[in-house]
Motif scaffolding. Sequence first.
Motif: not given
Length: 147
Positions: A1-24
């Motif tokens: 089972m993969v464990q996620w630290k709070a900072e890892e969750r925040a980092a992944i969320q931050a990357v997604f928040a910037k993704l423009d699905y169409e162009s990316v």
Amino acid sequence: MVQWKAEERAAIQAVFAKLDYESVGRETLTRLLVVYPWTRRYFGGFGNLFNSEAIMANPKVAAHGVVVLKGLEMALKNMDDIKNTYASLSELHSEKLQVDPGNFQLLGDCLTVVIATRMRSEFTPDIQAAWQKFLAVVVSALRKQYN
Ligand code: HEG
């Protein structure tokens, strides 16, 4: 089972928040098809994939780029159970599409390159580390039904 630290969750969320699905999505899939040309064989119904200009301008490539990113969003929303979330997607790629599983990592690498070009210095080593861990779990879940 993969464990996620709070900072890892925040980092992944931050990357997604910037993704423009169409162009990316479009650029990621274009890079996959140009850099690793054998991947074109799976997209026989997509029409003209003759060179990078044609691929970049192909509306089916753009549409599929969005589909792939929405697929990744499913993993984001189910970070604690990516394996089960991806069970049917893994089966589809294995049994119906017969995609060589080595290509999952290649697509992940293309996506990381696109993200790096967009985020530039914001794509810090710590953010990249969390992001690559996320992709590793995604790739492993997609490979599961190949066993
Ligand atoms: Mg795949 C369909 C996600 C890698 C080739 N891919 C799909 C679909 C999703 C998806 C959500 C739609 C499934 C459905 O219709 O139910 N793909 C997905 C992810 C990743 C990935 C998240 C990797 C991170 N796919 C991938 C790779 C290839 C590939 C590496 C081939 C090199 N996918 C592929 C093809 C289809 C899908 C040929 C069907 C496309 C179509 O006919 O429209």
